[in-house]
Design a protein around this motif. Structure first.
Motif, PDB file in Angstrom:
ATOM      1  N   LEU A   1      35.233  46.638 -21.360  1.00 13.48           N
ATOM      2  CA  LEU A   1      33.961  46.375 -22.022  1.00 13.48           C
ATOM      3  C   LEU A   1      33.509  44.951 -21.737  1.00 13.48           C
ATOM      4  N   GLY A   2      32.219  44.808 -21.469  1.00 10.12           N
ATOM      5  CA  GLY A   2      31.655  43.489 -21.206  1.00 10.12           C
ATOM      6  C   GLY A   2      31.793  43.040 -19.760  1.00 10.12           C
ATOM      7  N   GLN A   3      32.480  43.836 -18.955  1.00  6.90           N
ATOM      8  CA  GLN A   3      32.686  43.468 -17.558  1.00  6.90           C
ATOM      9  C   GLN A   3      31.371  43.571 -16.774  1.00  6.90           C
ATOM     10  N   PRO A   4      31.019  42.553 -15.970  1.00  8.82           N
ATOM     11  CA  PRO A   4      29.809  42.649 -15.154  1.00  8.82           C
ATOM     12  C   PRO A   4      29.997  43.641 -14.022  1.00  8.82           C
ATOM     13  N   VAL A   5      28.935  44.379 -13.693  1.00 11.13           N
ATOM     14  CA  VAL A   5      29.009  45.398 -12.647  1.00 11.13           C
ATOM     15  C   VAL A   5      27.770  45.332 -11.770  1.00 11.13           C
ATOM     16  N   THR A   6      27.908  45.851 -10.582  1.00 11.73           N
ATOM     17  CA  THR A   6      26.788  46.022  -9.661  1.00 11.73           C
ATOM     18  C   THR A   6      26.731  47.489  -9.286  1.00 11.73           C
ATOM     19  N   ILE A   7      25.551  48.098  -9.488  1.00  8.12           N
ATOM     20  CA  ILE A   7      25.392  49.536  -9.259  1.00  8.12           C
ATOM     21  C   ILE A   7      24.421  49.749  -8.106  1.00  8.12           C
ATOM     22  N   SER A   8      24.795  50.628  -7.193  1.00  8.24           N
ATOM     23  CA  SER A   8      23.907  51.020  -6.106  1.00  8.24           C
ATOM     24  C   SER A   8      23.734  52.533  -6.146  1.00  8.24           C
ATOM     25  N   VAL A   9      22.553  52.974  -5.741  1.00 11.85           N
ATOM     26  CA  VAL A   9      22.221  54.404  -5.746  1.00 11.85           C
ATOM     27  C   VAL A   9      21.896  54.808  -4.316  1.00 11.85           C
ATOM     28  N   ASP A  10      22.418  55.944  -3.886  1.00 10.08           N
ATOM     29  CA  ASP A  10      22.212  56.392  -2.507  1.00 10.08           C
ATOM     30  C   ASP A  10      20.730  56.567  -2.174  1.00 10.08           C
ATOM     31  N   ALA A  11      19.939  57.000  -3.178  1.00 12.64           N
ATOM     32  CA  ALA A  11      18.527  57.244  -2.916  1.00 12.64           C
ATOM     33  C   ALA A  11      17.738  55.954  -2.753  1.00 12.64           C
ATOM     34  N   LEU A  12      18.295  54.837  -3.237  1.00 17.08           N
ATOM     35  CA  LEU A  12      17.617  53.540  -3.139  1.00 17.08           C
ATOM     36  C   LEU A  12      18.452  52.634  -2.242  1.00 17.08           C
ATOM     37  N   THR A  13      18.235  52.743  -0.965  1.00 14.73           N
ATOM     38  CA  THR A  13      19.019  51.953  -0.021  1.00 14.73           C
ATOM     39  C   THR A  13      18.660  50.481  -0.129  1.00 14.73           C
ATOM     40  N   ASN A  14      19.668  49.659   0.057  1.00 12.56           N
ATOM     41  CA  ASN A  14      19.507  48.200   0.039  1.00 12.56           C
ATOM     42  C   ASN A  14      19.039  47.662  -1.318  1.00 12.56           C
ATOM     43  N   GLU A  15      19.179  48.448  -2.370  1.00 13.49           N
ATOM     44  CA  GLU A  15      18.817  47.988  -3.704  1.00 13.49           C
ATOM     45  C   GLU A  15      20.024  48.126  -4.627  1.00 13.49           C
ATOM     46  N   THR A  16      20.280  47.089  -5.378  1.00 15.71           N
ATOM     47  CA  THR A  16      21.377  47.125  -6.347  1.00 15.71           C
ATOM     48  C   THR A  16      20.874  46.661  -7.703  1.00 15.71           C
ATOM     49  N   SER A  17      21.587  47.057  -8.744  1.00 18.44           N
ATOM     50  CA  SER A  17      21.229  46.675 -10.111  1.00 18.44           C
ATOM     51  C   SER A  17      22.424  46.003 -10.767  1.00 18.44           C
ATOM     52  N   LYS A  18      22.173  44.904 -11.433  1.00 18.63           N
ATOM     53  CA  LYS A  18      23.214  44.193 -12.158  1.00 18.63           C
ATOM     54  C   LYS A  18      23.298  44.736 -13.587  1.00 18.63           C
ATOM     55  N   GLY A  19      24.509  44.830 -14.098  1.00 18.88           N
ATOM     56  CA  GLY A  19      24.655  45.347 -15.449  1.00 18.88           C
ATOM     57  C   GLY A  19      25.950  44.907 -16.086  1.00 18.88           C
ATOM     58  N   THR A  20      26.221  45.506 -17.242  1.00 19.50           N
ATOM     59  CA  THR A  20      27.415  45.191 -18.010  1.00 19.50           C
ATOM     60  C   THR A  20      27.998  46.481 -18.561  1.00 19.50           C
ATOM     61  N   VAL A  21      29.298  46.582 -18.584  1.00 21.23           N
ATOM     62  CA  VAL A  21      29.959  47.759 -19.144  1.00 21.23           C
ATOM     63  C   VAL A  21      29.804  47.735 -20.665  1.00 21.23           C
ATOM     64  N   THR A  22      29.196  48.780 -21.216  1.00 23.12           N
ATOM     65  CA  THR A  22      28.976  48.862 -22.667  1.00 23.12           C
ATOM     66  C   THR A  22      29.845  49.918 -23.329  1.00 23.12           C
ATOM     67  N   GLU A  23      30.423  50.838 -22.537  1.00 28.48           N
ATOM     68  CA  GLU A  23      31.262  51.875 -23.107  1.00 28.48           C
ATOM     69  C   GLU A  23      32.188  52.424 -22.032  1.00 28.48           C
ATOM     70  N   VAL A  24      33.391  52.708 -22.427  1.00 25.28           N
ATOM     71  CA  VAL A  24      34.366  53.356 -21.534  1.00 25.28           C
ATOM     72  C   VAL A  24      34.814  54.638 -22.203  1.00 25.28           C
ATOM     73  N   GLY A  25      34.627  55.762 -21.509  1.00 29.40           N
ATOM     74  CA  GLY A  25      34.977  57.049 -22.077  1.00 29.40           C
ATOM     75  C   GLY A  25      36.463  57.192 -22.327  1.00 29.40           C
ATOM     76  N   ASP A  26      36.815  57.996 -23.325  1.00 36.48           N
ATOM     77  CA  ASP A  26      38.226  58.180 -23.648  1.00 36.48           C
ATOM     78  C   ASP A  26      38.774  59.499 -23.110  1.00 36.48           C
ATOM     79  N   GLN A  27      37.942  60.230 -22.375  1.00 40.02           N
ATOM     80  CA  GLN A  27      38.431  61.465 -21.769  1.00 40.02           C
ATOM     81  C   GLN A  27      37.655  61.741 -20.499  1.00 40.02           C
ATOM     82  N   ALA A  28      38.217  62.562 -19.639  1.00 43.33           N
ATOM     83  CA  ALA A  28      37.604  62.828 -18.332  1.00 43.33           C
ATOM     84  C   ALA A  28      36.339  63.679 -18.510  1.00 43.33           C
ATOM     85  N   LEU A  29      35.385  63.517 -17.579  1.00 45.23           N
ATOM     86  CA  LEU A  29      34.178  64.325 -17.557  1.00 45.23           C
ATOM     87  C   LEU A  29      34.392  65.490 -16.610  1.00 45.23           C
TER      88      LEU A  29
END
Length: 232
Positions: A202-230
């Motif tokens: 939690l609180g860890q900084p992250v960088t997210i990229s999406v395949d549909a948006l090439t050469n674009e990234t988004s900065k963010g922060t971890v706000t929740e970590v799941g306790d079970q697999a999806l």
């Protein structure tokens, strides 16, 4: 509830807070507002007439008091003269009758004033009720105009002009006029391999990229970590 008459935006379009995005038919709502305003205007005129009647009744009371004072003085003189046997019984009875008539006229004027005041109070109470009804009718009329509550993007537009929207029934066709999202802050749900999830906190900084948006990234922060697999 009603038929959509205009849609001023398209899906994916940016909107600003306070911007009109759609309208719903408002013939009945507008008629209700106009009719209620006319009723309020008539009620105010009635109150003005009742207040004028109160002033007239008060003037009649003042006049009746003056007459009563005069007839009382005349009756007292007549009573003394009649007792001294220098006035006839007929004249004495006339002065007495005038006094009693004046007293009755004063009481009648007071009763009329009380009646006029009660009528004014009832009219004022009715005006308050009509004003409350007008406020409710205006609220219904305002709801026929859909306004963007904040700056955002139209992310979903399930209805078209001519279709009917239904109020207050979630997850049914026509219950959602459109969806506007504030895209300044996005929640991304991502799947992390089980070998890597132990390194996410939690609180860890992250960088997210999406395949549909090439050469674009988004900065963010971890706000929740799941306790079970999806499982999808």
């Amino acid at each position: 509830f009603g038929r959509v008459t205009h849609i001023f935006v398209k899906e994916g379009e940016k909107v600003h807070k306070g911007e009109t995005v759609a309208t719903i038919e408002s013939v009945q709502q507008n008629a209700n507002v106009l009719g209620q305003k006319a009723s309020i205007l008539a009620a105010k005129r009635n109150i003005a007439a009742d207040l004028a009647a109160e002033r007239t009744a008060q003037a009649n009371i003042d006049h009746a008091k003056a007459q009563l004072s005069q007839s009382l003085s005349q009756f007292r003189r007549a009573k003394a003269l009649y007792k001294a046997q220098v006035m006839s019984r007929q004249n004495y009875d006339t002065d007495k009758a005038n006094y009693l008539t004046s007293a009755a006229s004063l009481q009648q004027a007071k009763d009329q004033l009380a009646q006029d005041k009660a009528q004014t109070s009832a009219a004022q109470a009715q005006l308050i009720t009509q004003q409350a009804t007008l406020k409710a009718n205006e609220d219904l009329l305002n709801k026929t105009v859909a306004v963007a509550p904040f700056d955002g993007i139209v992310t979903n537009l399930p209805v078209r002009v001519g279709e009917t929207v239904v109020e207050g029934i979630q997850n049914s066709q026509g219950s959602t006029l459109m969806t506007i999202a504030n895209m300044s802050a996005i929640t991304a749900e991502v799947m992390v391999d089980e070998d890597d999830i132990v390194n996410v906190a939690l609180g860890q900084p992250v960088t997210i990229s999406v395949d549909a948006l090439t050469n674009e990234t988004s900065k963010g922060t971890v706000t929740e970590v799941g306790d079970q697999a999806l499982l999808r």
